[in-house]
Design a protein around this motif. Structure first.
Motif, short mmCIF file in Angstrom:
data_model
loop_
_atom_site.label_atom_id
_atom_site.label_comp_id
_atom_site.label_asym_id
_atom_site.label_seq_id
_atom_site.Cartn_x
_atom_site.Cartn_y
_atom_site.Cartn_z
N UNK A 191 0.84 -1.20 0.00
CA UNK A 191 0.00 0.00 0.00
C UNK A 191 0.88 1.25 0.00
N UNK A 192 0.50 2.20 -0.85
CA UNK A 192 1.24 3.46 -0.85
C UNK A 192 0.28 4.58 -0.45
N UNK A 193 0.82 5.68 -0.07
CA UNK A 193 -0.02 6.79 0.36
C UNK A 193 0.52 8.06 -0.28
N UNK A 194 -0.31 8.74 -1.01
CA UNK A 194 0.11 9.99 -1.64
C UNK A 194 -0.69 11.14 -1.02
N UNK B 238 -3.38 4.24 -1.72
CA UNK B 238 -3.50 3.39 -2.91
C UNK B 238 -3.11 1.96 -2.53
N UNK B 239 -3.99 1.05 -2.71
CA UNK B 239 -3.70 -0.35 -2.35
C UNK B 239 -3.35 -1.18 -3.59
N UNK C 31 -4.94 0.81 -9.70
CA UNK C 31 -5.67 2.05 -9.39
C UNK C 31 -4.83 3.25 -9.79
N UNK C 32 -5.40 4.10 -10.64
CA UNK C 32 -4.67 5.30 -11.06
C UNK C 32 -5.45 6.57 -10.73
N UNK C 33 -6.71 6.39 -10.30
CA UNK C 33 -7.53 7.54 -9.91
C UNK C 33 -7.88 7.39 -8.43
N UNK C 34 -8.10 8.49 -7.79
CA UNK C 34 -8.50 8.42 -6.38
C UNK C 34 -9.28 9.67 -6.01
N UNK C 35 -10.18 9.48 -5.06
CA UNK C 35 -10.94 10.61 -4.55
C UNK C 35 -10.45 10.87 -3.13
N UNK D 226 3.12 11.22 -7.60
CA UNK D 226 2.37 12.43 -7.30
C UNK D 226 0.93 12.29 -7.80
N UNK D 227 0.07 13.11 -7.25
CA UNK D 227 -1.32 13.13 -7.70
C UNK D 227 -1.60 14.44 -8.42
N UNK D 228 -2.34 14.33 -9.53
CA UNK D 228 -2.68 15.52 -10.29
C UNK D 228 -4.19 15.70 -10.25
#
Lengths: 65, 657
Positions: free
Chosen positions: B1-4, B15-16, B20-24, B38-40
């Motif tokens: 699991x990573x955390x951005x 992010x598990x 997964x490339x999108x997140x809310x 990074x998240x855009x």
């Protein structure tokens, strides 16, 4: 209950048919029509007229249509 | 699991799954795209609606021996309410989607194996009622719910929905746009496979998998204090009819989407706090309604349920109107329908799949084959109570029924969907026993036969047919054995000539009868005491005359006689230019169980010959004879009642309503 009884009619009938078949097969059943008579006089051989079969009557046949 | 970090608020975004490339962002609802580490920010998710789901991010479950964990979701809104597509990750890292709508679940995976040109086409995806066309070269056929098309394999179109994206949460492999409208097609293949085609993307996305029940998913780590769809844990609420002001009781606010006033026929949307009128039934009549709203129904083998809604429906056929009533039953975790038609009752459960076609206009569901029964167009004449969709007056549907008593399959097809259900006939007494006394006492005994009422004659016919086949086979083989075993040994044969000595037609033993009896030579009969004897007499020259033989087979050793009689009679002629004949020139008699010994025959004859005339005849005595008569006699008798039962069964079926 009535439906149950109705449902049993044919199995009973079939059982009766099975007995009928066996009886017919084994002892001739309804097509074996004869009668057993004991103590027939020995003199029948010399005088056939002294004995008369139980099947001795036949209504006069009128014949045809 | 990573955390951005969220590009908007800096909150941690976990992010598990690698896919997964999108997140809310759980904090500010910012929708981001993962780029390396990074998240855009690419947008913002709308506020998710409270849809009574019990699932949440982190919920775990097991479906078909695969453990999964929920990572994110996209929430959609369509006609019937909300639809969640939960994004799940399995133990091996593969991903799937758990669809959730109206208490029904679908576990599917994205199938990218098919090229875009094989998908059904939706030329106007923005239309409220989009038209679907078959894919392929030059094919222009429009697809309606219930139609079959090919997409990798044969699928049946179940439902056409237009859904609006409400928002999303968690991590996702796909992008979404709040407020975006998309066409969704539900498809099934009759082999327990289910699919969804999502036209929100180009090319469309195909998700293929299986329908699942809540129990089958074995969900864990659910929302605390959550109420599952229609679980019945939400308290009933009182509402005031917008049409007439009457006080109404909405029994299952967690389940129903609309309520029809039982006094004025006004239908209101109950999804919002402010009740909105969505339809009105002009004629409100409770005539023919046997189960009032709220009635508890306890059918054996079925969950205890409550009548939530009532639909009075009708169809026209050959100028005749057929009417029936459907009662919507609700129980914790599900619903069913109870259909009353001509005082016959059928319990219907919704089917998730589509029954397969079979040859001869039949459908197969499970292992059972159903015969086509009827097709009609139904009209909703009246709705009372609450429903899980937004009821409209005058709703029409094409109904098609297939029966396999006591079950039936029924499809209800509208422009947007085909809804399949499986019905089971409920006998009158069972129905009475399932209801409170005051309701049961008002039920009327059916006079007609129900569509899927078991035909007792057909059941009997099947059973009796089996009995008859088995016994006929036994009779045949026993008879064959007897015929092969029979010796048919001729133990005596004699030729004789008869001359009439009495007046023509005089009976034996009567006054004018002249004794013509005689005895034969002694002959030996061998064999067992159980063997039979046949005496045959043949008079080949008999012509328009009869001869009656009084016969006695006499045992010379024991002086026991076995008396019988044999007749030969043969008549023929021409009447009105038509020739006829009757009788036979030969006759025989069987005698069962004649013990072995020395025997002779005593014969005496009467006939209608004129005095001095007569005929020759010969006599044969045969030992151990087998006749086929028992087989033919009892074999045929055995089948006669079946003809009667067949016609009774046919008559029963012809009276189905």
């Amino acid at each position: 209950m009535l439906d149950l009884l109705k449902g049993l009619i044919y199995p009973f009938f079939a059982t009766a048919m099975a007995f009928g078949f066996y009886s017919q097969y084994r002892v001739g059943g309804i097509t074996s029509e004869f009668e057993e008579v004991t103590k027939v006089p020995k003199t029948v051989r010399q005088n056939p007229g002294i004995y008369r079969s139980h099947y001795n009557w036949y209504s006069t046949y009128t014949g045809g249509k | 699991m990573s955390e951005l970090s969220c590009p908007n608020c800096g909150a941690p975004v976990p992010f598990i799954n690698k896919a997964s490339v999108y997140a809310v962002c759980p904090n500010c609802r910012t929708l981001s795209l993962k780029k390396d580490v990074q998240l855009e920010k690419i947008g913002e998710s709308g506020e998710l609606a409270d849809d009574n789901t019990v699932i949440r991010i982190g919920t775990e479950g097991t479906f078909r021996k695969k453990n999964f964990k929920v990572l994110g979701r996209i929430q959609l809104k369509f006609d019937l309410g909300y639809w969640n597509e939960w994004y799940v990750s399995e133990e091996d890292g593969s991903t799937a989607w758990l669809g959730e709508a109206q208490g029904i679940y679908f576990y599917t995976r994205l199938d990218t194996s098919l090229p875009a040109d094989q998908f059904p086409r939706v030329p106007e995806p923005t239309s409220e009622y989009p038209k679907i066309y078959e894919a392929g070269h030059g094919k222009k056929d429009r697809l309606s719910p219930g139609d079959t098309f090919t997409l990798g394999r044969d699928w049946t179109l179940k439902e056409i929905s237009v859904a609006e994206c409400v928002g999303g949460e968690g991590e996702l492999p796909l992008n979404f746009e709040t407020g975006y409208r998309a066409v969704l097609l539900d498809i099934a293949d009759g082999e327990d496979n289910f699919g969804t085609i999502d036209y929100s993307d180009e090319p469309p996305l195909l998700f293929v998998g299986h329908a699942a029940t809540f129990q089958e998913l074995q969900l864990r780590n659910l929302k605390e204090n959550a109420v599952a769809f229609g679980a019945g844990l939400v308290q009933a609420r009182s509402i005031q009819c917008v049409g007439c002001g009457a006080s109404l009781n909405q029994l299952r606010p967690d389940f129903s989407k609309s309520i029809a006033c039982e006094y004025c026929g006004t239908v209101m949307d109950t999804e919002q706090q402010d009740l909105k009128v969505i339809a009105k039934f002009e004629e409100v009549s409770k005539e023919g309604i046997y189960l009032p709203l709220g009635t508890q129904v306890k059918l054996p083998g079925r969950p205890e349920s409550q009548v939530l809604g009532i639909l009075k429906k009708s169809s026209e056929e050959d100028g005749e109107t057929f009417r029936w009533t459907d009662y919507l039953l609700h129980y914790p975790g599900g619903y069913a329908w109870l259909n009353e038609n001509g005082n016959n009752w059928t319990y219907f459960e919704p089917l998730l799949g589509v029954p397969k076609w079979a040859s001869g206009l039949k459908r197969i569901y499970g292992k059972e084959k159903y015969d086509w029964y009827a097709k009609s167009e139904s009209n909703t004449d009246l709705a009372l109570g609450e429903f899980y969709w937004k009821v409209k007056s005058g709703e029409k549907a094409e109904i098609e029924d297939y029966v396999s008593p006591p079950n039936m399959l029924s499809s209800e097809r509208t422009e947007r969907e085909i809804f399949w259900s499986k019905g089971t006939f409920v006998p009158f007494q069972t129905m009475k026993g399932a209801l409170p006394l005051e309701v049961a006492s008002k039920l009327q005994k059916p006079e007609d036969i129900g569509a899927c009422e078991p035909n007792p004659y057909k059941i009997r016919l099947k059973r009796n047919f089996r009995i008859a086949v088995v016994l006929t086979a036994i009779f045949f083989f026993v008879e064959m054995y007897g015929c092969i075993k029979a010796k048919e040994e001729v133990v005596y044969q004699g030729n004789f000539a008869y001359v009439q000595t009495s007046p023509s037609g005089t009976d034996i033993g009567t006054f004018n009868f002249h004794d013509n009896s005689f005895v034969t030579d002694i002959f030996e009969i061998k064999g067992e005491a159980t063997d039979n004897v046949e005496i045959k007499i043949d008079s080949p020259n008999l012509d328009n005359k009869y001869m009656y033989f009084s016969v006695a087979l006499i045992n010379a050793d024991t002086d026991i006689a076995y008396d019988t009689a044999i007749e030969t009679s043969y008549y023929h002629g021409v009447d009105d230019g038509e020739s006829w004949s009757e009788g036979s020139k030969s006759g025989s008699k069987d005698m069962a169980e004649i013990p072995p010994g020395h025997y002779y025959l005593r014969l005496e004859t009467q006939s209608d010959f004129r005095p001095g005339a007569g005929a020759k005849y010969n006599v044969q005595v045969l030992r151990d004879v087998m006749s086929p008569a028992p087989f033919f006699l009892f074999g045929i008798l055995l089948w006669l009642p079946l003809i009667y039962t067949f016609f009774k069964s046919y008559y029963f079926d012809s009276r189905r309503t």
